[in-house]
Design an enzyme around this catalytic site. Structure first.
Site, short mmCIF file in Angstrom:
data_model
loop_
_atom_site.label_atom_id
_atom_site.label_comp_id
_atom_site.label_asym_id
_atom_site.label_seq_id
_atom_site.Cartn_x
_atom_site.Cartn_y
_atom_site.Cartn_z
N GLU A 21 70.92 22.08 51.21
CA GLU A 21 70.41 23.43 51.38
C GLU A 21 71.47 24.36 51.97
OE1 GLU A 21 65.80 23.27 52.31
OE2 GLU A 21 66.92 21.96 53.67
N TYR A 53 62.04 52.21 56.45
CA TYR A 53 61.89 50.86 55.91
C TYR A 53 63.18 50.40 55.24
CZ TYR A 53 60.12 53.84 52.09
OH TYR A 53 59.95 54.82 51.17
N GLU A 73 61.18 28.71 61.21
CA GLU A 73 60.71 29.27 62.47
C GLU A 73 61.84 30.02 63.19
OE1 GLU A 73 58.21 25.53 61.75
OE2 GLU A 73 60.25 26.18 61.37
N LYS A 99 59.56 30.02 51.34
CA LYS A 99 60.63 29.22 50.75
C LYS A 99 60.06 28.54 49.49
CE LYS A 99 63.88 25.70 52.42
NZ LYS A 99 64.26 24.92 53.60
#
Length: 121
Positions: A21, A53, A73, A99
């Protein structure tokens, strides 16, 4: 409390526990709800009374694409802390990190985390 919505922002990053990854990378999608009082901005049509934004998007993009975390997290927490630190008008933020290509065999839409933080947390 009012909110600004940023939905399904897509980025390519290198987050995850597995070595592959961090080498190959993958897509991540981020949803956000940014809580603030927009009444004055609405009454005056003055951008200085709100949060762009586009600026929030650029900050999140930089974090997801240029930093590396093992855990979703940690990525979500970093996003919330940076957004709250950068934009004084924001009182609270919800961040959802998705994900869709997690290295888990099976059929699913995505795995993810969602956190909500205020200024005093």
């Amino acid at each position: 409390m009012d909110k600004i919505l940023l939905s399904n922002m897509g980025f390519y990053g290198y987050h995850g526990v597995f070595k592959e990854e961090s080498v190959l990378g993958q897509k991540f999608f981020v949803d956000m709800e940014v809580y603030l009082n927009t009444k004055e901005a609405g009454l005056t049509d003055d951008m200085e009374k709100s949060v762009s934004y586009g600026d929030v998007y650029e900050l999140v993009k930089n974090i997801v694409e240029n930093k590396r975390f093992n855990l979703l997290e940690a990525l979500a927490e970093n996003i919330t802390q940076e957004v709250l630190g950068e934009f004084e008008l924001i009182k609270e933020v919800m961040v959802r990190v998705k994900k869709p290509e997690a290295p888990v065999p099976g059929i699913y839409d995505y795995f993810g985390v969602e956190i909500r933080r205020g200024r005093n947390e």
